[in-house]
Each structure stands twice: as C-alpha cells, then as structure tokens.
Design a protein around this motif. Structure first.
Motif, PDB file in Angstrom:
ATOM      1  N   GLN A 144      -4.076 -67.356  57.007  1.00 56.20           N
ATOM      2  CA  GLN A 144      -2.726 -66.793  56.916  1.00 56.20           C
ATOM      3  C   GLN A 144      -1.674 -67.763  57.455  1.00 56.20           C
ATOM      4  OE1 GLN A 144      -3.287 -62.910  58.854  1.00 56.20           O
ATOM      5  NE2 GLN A 144      -2.644 -62.008  56.907  1.00 56.20           N
ATOM      6  N   PHE A 145      -1.964 -68.390  58.582  1.00 54.12           N
ATOM      7  CA  PHE A 145      -1.016 -69.357  59.131  1.00 54.12           C
ATOM      8  C   PHE A 145      -0.795 -70.509  58.145  1.00 54.12           C
ATOM      9  CE2 PHE A 145      -1.616 -67.625  63.497  1.00 54.12           C
ATOM     10  CZ  PHE A 145      -0.281 -67.549  63.854  1.00 54.12           C
ATOM     11  N   ASN A 146      -1.878 -71.062  57.614  1.00 58.36           N
ATOM     12  CA  ASN A 146      -1.747 -72.194  56.690  1.00 58.36           C
ATOM     13  C   ASN A 146      -1.032 -71.808  55.400  1.00 58.36           C
ATOM     14  OD1 ASN A 146      -2.795 -74.512  58.029  1.00 58.36           O
ATOM     15  ND2 ASN A 146      -4.834 -73.618  57.868  1.00 58.36           N
ATOM     16  N   GLU A 147      -1.351 -70.643  54.830  1.00 60.67           N
ATOM     17  CA  GLU A 147      -0.677 -70.209  53.605  1.00 60.67           C
ATOM     18  C   GLU A 147       0.823 -70.016  53.848  1.00 60.67           C
ATOM     19  OE1 GLU A 147      -2.731 -66.702  52.256  1.00 60.67           O
ATOM     20  OE2 GLU A 147      -4.391 -67.877  51.421  1.00 60.67           O
ATOM     21  N   THR A 148       1.167 -69.430  54.971  1.00 58.48           N
ATOM     22  CA  THR A 148       2.576 -69.216  55.302  1.00 58.48           C
ATOM     23  C   THR A 148       3.266 -70.555  55.529  1.00 58.48           C
ATOM     24  OG1 THR A 148       1.999 -67.101  56.301  1.00 58.48           O
ATOM     25  CG2 THR A 148       4.145 -68.028  56.879  1.00 58.48           C
ATOM     26  N   PHE A 149       2.655 -71.402  56.321  1.00 59.73           N
ATOM     27  CA  PHE A 149       3.169 -72.739  56.637  1.00 59.73           C
ATOM     28  C   PHE A 149       3.423 -73.540  55.363  1.00 59.73           C
ATOM     29  CE2 PHE A 149       2.068 -77.097  58.355  1.00 59.73           C
ATOM     30  CZ  PHE A 149       3.078 -77.195  59.297  1.00 59.73           C
ATOM     31  N   ASN A 150       2.470 -73.501  54.445  1.00 58.62           N
ATOM     32  CA  ASN A 150       2.574 -74.271  53.205  1.00 58.62           C
ATOM     33  C   ASN A 150       3.526 -73.658  52.187  1.00 58.62           C
ATOM     34  OD1 ASN A 150       0.847 -76.328  54.074  1.00 58.62           O
ATOM     35  ND2 ASN A 150      -0.950 -75.145  53.472  1.00 58.62           N
ATOM     36  N   SER A 151       3.979 -72.430  52.422  1.00 58.18           N
ATOM     37  CA  SER A 151       4.913 -71.800  51.487  1.00 58.18           C
ATOM     38  C   SER A 151       6.366 -72.183  51.786  1.00 58.18           C
ATOM     39  CB  SER A 151       4.762 -70.277  51.527  1.00 58.18           C
ATOM     40  OG  SER A 151       5.318 -69.739  52.717  1.00 58.18           O
ATOM     41  N   PHE A 152       6.604 -72.924  52.860  1.00 64.49           N
ATOM     42  CA  PHE A 152       7.959 -73.333  53.228  1.00 64.49           C
ATOM     43  C   PHE A 152       8.540 -74.214  52.116  1.00 64.49           C
ATOM     44  CE2 PHE A 152      10.890 -76.439  55.058  1.00 64.49           C
ATOM     45  CZ  PHE A 152      11.787 -75.618  55.711  1.00 64.49           C
ATOM     46  N   LYS A 153       9.731 -73.846  51.627  1.00 62.78           N
ATOM     47  CA  LYS A 153      10.393 -74.591  50.549  1.00 62.78           C
ATOM     48  C   LYS A 153      11.861 -74.823  50.897  1.00 62.78           C
ATOM     49  CE  LYS A 153       6.937 -74.324  47.550  1.00 62.78           C
ATOM     50  NZ  LYS A 153       5.786 -74.605  48.357  1.00 62.78           N
ATOM     51  N   ILE A 154      12.286 -76.076  50.767  1.00 61.14           N
ATOM     52  CA  ILE A 154      13.690 -76.416  50.948  1.00 61.14           C
ATOM     53  C   ILE A 154      14.389 -76.178  49.620  1.00 61.14           C
ATOM     54  CG2 ILE A 154      15.322 -78.267  51.471  1.00 61.14           C
ATOM     55  CD1 ILE A 154      13.082 -79.493  53.242  1.00 61.14           C
ATOM     56  N   LYS A 155      15.530 -75.522  49.657  1.00 67.34           N
ATOM     57  CA  LYS A 155      16.236 -75.164  48.422  1.00 67.34           C
ATOM     58  C   LYS A 155      17.126 -76.261  47.889  1.00 67.34           C
ATOM     59  CE  LYS A 155      16.429 -70.235  49.448  1.00 67.34           C
ATOM     60  NZ  LYS A 155      17.349 -69.108  49.672  1.00 67.34           N
ATOM     61  N   LYS A 156      17.718 -77.048  48.764  1.00 67.00           N
ATOM     62  CA  LYS A 156      18.685 -78.034  48.263  1.00 67.00           C
ATOM     63  C   LYS A 156      18.193 -79.453  48.383  1.00 67.00           C
ATOM     64  CE  LYS A 156      21.270 -78.653  52.487  1.00 67.00           C
ATOM     65  NZ  LYS A 156      22.531 -78.975  53.005  1.00 67.00           N
TER      66      LYS A 156
END
Length: 156
Positions: A144-156
């Motif tokens: 869960q930590f890794n999936e959440t961590f890897n879902s981080f996306k910068i928009k601009k």
C-alpha cells in the motif's frame, strides 16, 4: 486452456482484492490515497497515513528555491544526517523536465525505513517520502505504501 483459465482467475482475483483509492488533489500534483487512510495538510506539508499510524507518506512542495542541481544529492542525504556516499542517491531524468532523485535509508536507532523521491526543475522542488516502522514494512502495508508513493503525479 488451463493456462488461459489460470491467467483469467489471477487477473480477476487481483482486481477483486485491489485496494480502492481516492485521489488527493492539489493545484500542482495529485496522489492516490488508499480507502480508510487519513490525510492532513499542516502548513502545506501533506501527510497520508493508515489509521494505525505505523508510518506515513509526506509531501512537501517548494517554489522559488535556489538549490543548485549539483547540491541535490547532498541535500537528500542531509535530510537523514546520512553518511552514505552521494552515489546512493539515484538520479534520473523524469517526466515534464524534472530530474528525479531516489534514496532509501534505514534508521537503525528508530528502526524506520525511509524512502525518498525528490523532483527538481528550475526552482521547483517536490519532496515525497515514506517512513514506516521496520516491523510493519512487509506484506500489505509495504504494498500500500509503495502503490500510494508511486501514484504521485506532478501536473505542470
């Protein structure tokens, strides 16, 4: 035929047991938060954590920060007062023109795993970290930590 049935069962099972998540949106980034986890925003430092509070993902964003690219690896190591060589901080070219830095650290004293990703472009810096107690860093929590961590996306 057995292989096809096995593969179908595997996919169906993984979809059935997949964690549901909601999206935590900020103007400059987004991250998926597992169902049942909490999120706080303390002076623009976002913390995402399971209700058991055995660890957290922390997101900090900085704009107008004049930190030279040549100093980033040292900066990441200094966060943990680590004596590791700078070569332990992995650097790669990321999406949207950001340079991505990755570092894993184990705090022997506190028995905590720390994983850090830093995204730097010009004077913008996003710092995303996981901290989790050693005895919980396995199985479902680690996933869960890794999936959440890897879902981080910068928009601009």
């Amino acid at each position: 035929m057995k292989k096809i049935l096995f593969f179908s069962a595997l996919i169906t099972g993984s979809l059935f047991f997949a964690q549901k998540a909601k999206v935590y949106e900020k103007p400059n980034y987004s991250i998926n938060v597992p169902e049942g986890w909490k999120s706080t925003n303390d002076s623009e430092i976002v913390n995402i954590f399971p209700t058991s509070e055995i660890g957290a993902i922390t997101i900090s964003e900085y704009h107008g920060l004049a930190l030279p690219k040549e100093e980033m690896k040292k900066f990441v190591l200094d966060l943990y007062k680590s004596i590791d060589p700078e070569s332990k901080v992995k650097e790669s070219r990321g999406k949207r023109g950001y340079t991505e830095y990755f570092y894993e650290y184990f705090d022997e004293k506190g028995k905590l795993f720390w994983i850090t990703k830093a995204f730097q472009k010009d004077k913008d810096l996003y710092l995303v970290t996981i901290n989790c107690g050693q005895k919980f860093w396995n199985g479902n929590y680690m996933t869960q930590f890794n999936e959440t961590f890897n879902s981080f996306k910068i928009k601009k």
